[in-house]
Design a protein around this motif. Sequence first.
Motif, PDB file in Angstrom:
ATOM      1  N   ASP A 198       0.824  -1.208   0.000  1.00 50.60           N
ATOM      2  CA  ASP A 198       0.000   0.000   0.000  1.00 50.60           C
ATOM      3  C   ASP A 198       0.860   1.261   0.000  1.00 50.60           C
ATOM      4  O   ASP A 198       0.549   2.235  -0.696  1.00 50.60           O
ATOM      5  CB  ASP A 198      -0.924   0.013   1.223  1.00 50.60           C
ATOM      6  CG  ASP A 198      -2.057  -1.001   1.111  1.00 50.60           C
ATOM      7  OD1 ASP A 198      -2.234  -1.574   0.015  1.00 50.60           O
ATOM      8  OD2 ASP A 198      -2.753  -1.219   2.122  1.00 50.60           O
ATOM      9  N   SER A 199       1.944   1.251   0.760  1.00 52.72           N
ATOM     10  CA  SER A 199       2.836   2.404   0.801  1.00 52.72           C
ATOM     11  C   SER A 199       3.556   2.577  -0.526  1.00 52.72           C
ATOM     12  O   SER A 199       3.741   3.706  -1.007  1.00 52.72           O
ATOM     13  CB  SER A 199       3.857   2.234   1.931  1.00 52.72           C
ATOM     14  OG  SER A 199       3.229   2.176   3.183  1.00 52.72           O
ATOM     15  N   LEU A 200       3.970   1.465  -1.126  1.00 45.15           N
ATOM     16  CA  LEU A 200       4.630   1.540  -2.419  1.00 45.15           C
ATOM     17  C   LEU A 200       3.685   2.134  -3.466  1.00 45.15           C
ATOM     18  O   LEU A 200       4.085   3.002  -4.255  1.00 45.15           O
ATOM     19  CB  LEU A 200       5.107   0.157  -2.851  1.00 45.15           C
ATOM     20  CG  LEU A 200       5.815   0.070  -4.198  1.00 45.15           C
ATOM     21  CD1 LEU A 200       7.039   0.973  -4.249  1.00 45.15           C
ATOM     22  CD2 LEU A 200       6.203  -1.376  -4.499  1.00 45.15           C
ATOM     23  N   SER A 201       2.438   1.706  -3.476  1.00 48.51           N
ATOM     24  CA  SER A 201       1.462   2.245  -4.427  1.00 48.51           C
ATOM     25  C   SER A 201       1.257   3.743  -4.212  1.00 48.51           C
ATOM     26  O   SER A 201       1.176   4.519  -5.175  1.00 48.51           O
ATOM     27  CB  SER A 201       0.127   1.512  -4.285  1.00 48.51           C
ATOM     28  OG  SER A 201       0.256   0.153  -4.629  1.00 48.51           O
ATOM     29  N   LEU A 202       1.182   4.163  -2.962  1.00 49.75           N
ATOM     30  CA  LEU A 202       1.007   5.579  -2.660  1.00 49.75           C
ATOM     31  C   LEU A 202       2.196   6.399  -3.139  1.00 49.75           C
ATOM     32  O   LEU A 202       2.031   7.459  -3.759  1.00 49.75           O
ATOM     33  CB  LEU A 202       0.820   5.752  -1.148  1.00 49.75           C
ATOM     34  CG  LEU A 202       0.703   7.202  -0.638  1.00 49.75           C
ATOM     35  CD1 LEU A 202      -0.506   7.899  -1.233  1.00 49.75           C
ATOM     36  CD2 LEU A 202       0.640   7.206   0.889  1.00 49.75           C
ATOM     37  N   LEU A 203       3.397   5.903  -2.901  1.00 45.52           N
ATOM     38  CA  LEU A 203       4.588   6.640  -3.310  1.00 45.52           C
ATOM     39  C   LEU A 203       4.770   6.624  -4.826  1.00 45.52           C
ATOM     40  O   LEU A 203       5.284   7.593  -5.400  1.00 45.52           O
ATOM     41  CB  LEU A 203       5.817   6.076  -2.609  1.00 45.52           C
ATOM     42  CG  LEU A 203       5.896   6.388  -1.118  1.00 45.52           C
ATOM     43  CD1 LEU A 203       7.020   5.599  -0.464  1.00 45.52           C
ATOM     44  CD2 LEU A 203       6.095   7.888  -0.878  1.00 45.52           C
ATOM     45  N   LEU A 204       4.355   5.555  -5.477  1.00 42.82           N
ATOM     46  CA  LEU A 204       4.402   5.545  -6.941  1.00 42.82           C
ATOM     47  C   LEU A 204       3.473   6.601  -7.526  1.00 42.82           C
ATOM     48  O   LEU A 204       3.814   7.267  -8.505  1.00 42.82           O
ATOM     49  CB  LEU A 204       4.029   4.159  -7.463  1.00 42.82           C
ATOM     50  CG  LEU A 204       5.131   3.103  -7.406  1.00 42.82           C
ATOM     51  CD1 LEU A 204       4.556   1.716  -7.696  1.00 42.82           C
ATOM     52  CD2 LEU A 204       6.257   3.425  -8.391  1.00 42.82           C
ATOM     53  N   ALA A 205       2.307   6.765  -6.915  1.00 44.78           N
ATOM     54  CA  ALA A 205       1.393   7.813  -7.371  1.00 44.78           C
ATOM     55  C   ALA A 205       2.005   9.192  -7.151  1.00 44.78           C
ATOM     56  O   ALA A 205       1.895  10.078  -8.009  1.00 44.78           O
ATOM     57  CB  ALA A 205       0.063   7.697  -6.638  1.00 44.78           C
ATOM     58  N   GLU A 206       2.670   9.383  -6.023  1.00 47.08           N
ATOM     59  CA  GLU A 206       3.373  10.643  -5.773  1.00 47.08           C
ATOM     60  C   GLU A 206       4.475  10.853  -6.802  1.00 47.08           C
ATOM     61  O   GLU A 206       4.678  11.964  -7.302  1.00 47.08           O
ATOM     62  CB  GLU A 206       3.989  10.635  -4.371  1.00 47.08           C
ATOM     63  CG  GLU A 206       3.040  10.944  -3.251  1.00 47.08           C
ATOM     64  CD  GLU A 206       2.556  12.383  -3.284  1.00 47.08           C
ATOM     65  OE1 GLU A 206       3.283  13.277  -2.832  1.00 47.08           O
ATOM     66  OE2 GLU A 206       1.443  12.608  -3.783  1.00 47.08           O
ATOM     67  N   MET A 207       5.223   9.786  -7.108  1.00 48.84           N
ATOM     68  CA  MET A 207       6.303   9.887  -8.075  1.00 48.84           C
ATOM     69  C   MET A 207       5.782  10.311  -9.441  1.00 48.84           C
ATOM     70  O   MET A 207       6.369  11.162 -10.109  1.00 48.84           O
ATOM     71  CB  MET A 207       7.036   8.543  -8.170  1.00 48.84           C
ATOM     72  CG  MET A 207       8.167   8.503  -9.193  1.00 48.84           C
ATOM     73  SD  MET A 207       7.605   8.056 -10.874  1.00 48.84           S
ATOM     74  CE  MET A 207       6.977   6.410 -10.597  1.00 48.84           C
ATOM     75  N   GLU A 208       4.660   9.725  -9.880  1.00 44.95           N
ATOM     76  CA  GLU A 208       4.106  10.068 -11.184  1.00 44.95           C
ATOM     77  C   GLU A 208       3.731  11.552 -11.233  1.00 44.95           C
ATOM     78  O   GLU A 208       3.906  12.225 -12.254  1.00 44.95           O
ATOM     79  CB  GLU A 208       2.898   9.200 -11.476  1.00 44.95           C
ATOM     80  CG  GLU A 208       3.264   7.734 -11.723  1.00 44.95           C
ATOM     81  CD  GLU A 208       2.033   6.871 -11.925  1.00 44.95           C
ATOM     82  OE1 GLU A 208       0.904   7.431 -11.951  1.00 44.95           O
ATOM     83  OE2 GLU A 208       2.182   5.645 -12.058  1.00 44.95           O
ATOM     84  N   ARG A 209       3.231  12.058 -10.130  1.00 46.16           N
ATOM     85  CA  ARG A 209       2.876  13.482 -10.065  1.00 46.16           C
ATOM     86  C   ARG A 209       4.125  14.360 -10.037  1.00 46.16           C
ATOM     87  O   ARG A 209       4.228  15.342 -10.768  1.00 46.16           O
ATOM     88  CB  ARG A 209       2.019  13.727  -8.819  1.00 46.16           C
ATOM     89  CG  ARG A 209       1.542  15.152  -8.649  1.00 46.16           C
ATOM     90  CD  ARG A 209       0.614  15.279  -7.452  1.00 46.16           C
ATOM     91  NE  ARG A 209       1.286  15.012  -6.200  1.00 46.16           N
ATOM     92  CZ  ARG A 209       1.989  15.927  -5.526  1.00 46.16           C
ATOM     93  NH1 ARG A 209       2.114  17.156  -6.005  1.00 46.16           N
ATOM     94  NH2 ARG A 209       2.544  15.624  -4.373  1.00 46.16           N
ATOM     95  N   LEU A 210       5.101  13.987  -9.222  1.00 50.85           N
ATOM     96  CA  LEU A 210       6.298  14.806  -9.063  1.00 50.85           C
ATOM     97  C   LEU A 210       7.202  14.757 -10.286  1.00 50.85           C
ATOM     98  O   LEU A 210       7.912  15.732 -10.583  1.00 50.85           O
ATOM     99  CB  LEU A 210       7.068  14.351  -7.823  1.00 50.85           C
ATOM    100  CG  LEU A 210       6.371  14.576  -6.477  1.00 50.85           C
ATOM    101  CD1 LEU A 210       7.161  13.899  -5.357  1.00 50.85           C
ATOM    102  CD2 LEU A 210       6.190  16.060  -6.192  1.00 50.85           C
TER     103      LEU A 210
END
Length: 222
Positions: free
Chosen positions: A30-42
């Motif tokens: 779940d944390s990896l998915s959240l950070l991947l979404a942040e990465m795509e935005r950043l």
Amino acid sequence: MISLPAYTEQSRAHFVTHGYLPLPDLLPPDSLSLLLAEMERLEKIATRRDFAMDCMEGSPRHMTTLGGRVIAEESPVVSALYWDPALLAFLGPVAALDAMGVDDPVERHVLNILHQPGDTHGAHTDDYPLALVLFLQAPDDPKDGGLLEYVPHTRTLKALDSPLALRLHHRPGDGYLLRSDATAHRVTPLRRPGIRRTVLNFAYTTPGRQSAHTPSAPLLYD
């Protein structure tokens, strides 16, 4: 957000001896998915860096990056993870240092994305003593590059071209802790299109070393 292993004297001894500690599955799914979404935005506001060589060491940098100040302003998720009290409480004992966060947001954390053939983060040591690296994406096959390559207990970058150099493969969700001011290290180039290596790099320091220009501490074993 992270799944820290239990502290043990063995983990401390491993880090002190090798200047490196693997932290497999540090990011739960779940944390990896959240950070991947942040990465795509950043990544949309990140900057491409292509330097054939560093002016001092001849070390290439080919990657897309986003610096700490922008991350601090744009991503409460990453900032909260950086300052996680459980993480800070783990780092000091396992590193045998009085570990603390870096005051300067520019130096605190960075997003590094390797996504083109030949992308690499060339040989270097860091200004601060500890680097916690979190893998959001990584090549499945070590033959595709993107490996951590390091030599513990030396700042001599040429040692990376010697038989002393170690190469390690990591998976998405993994992390590792590195004694990064006293360990020559680099990332091997990506070898083909269609693969990515995306990491968050968190820098941590010790009291009296809040400036990136503070002289490095002695090596663990000089």
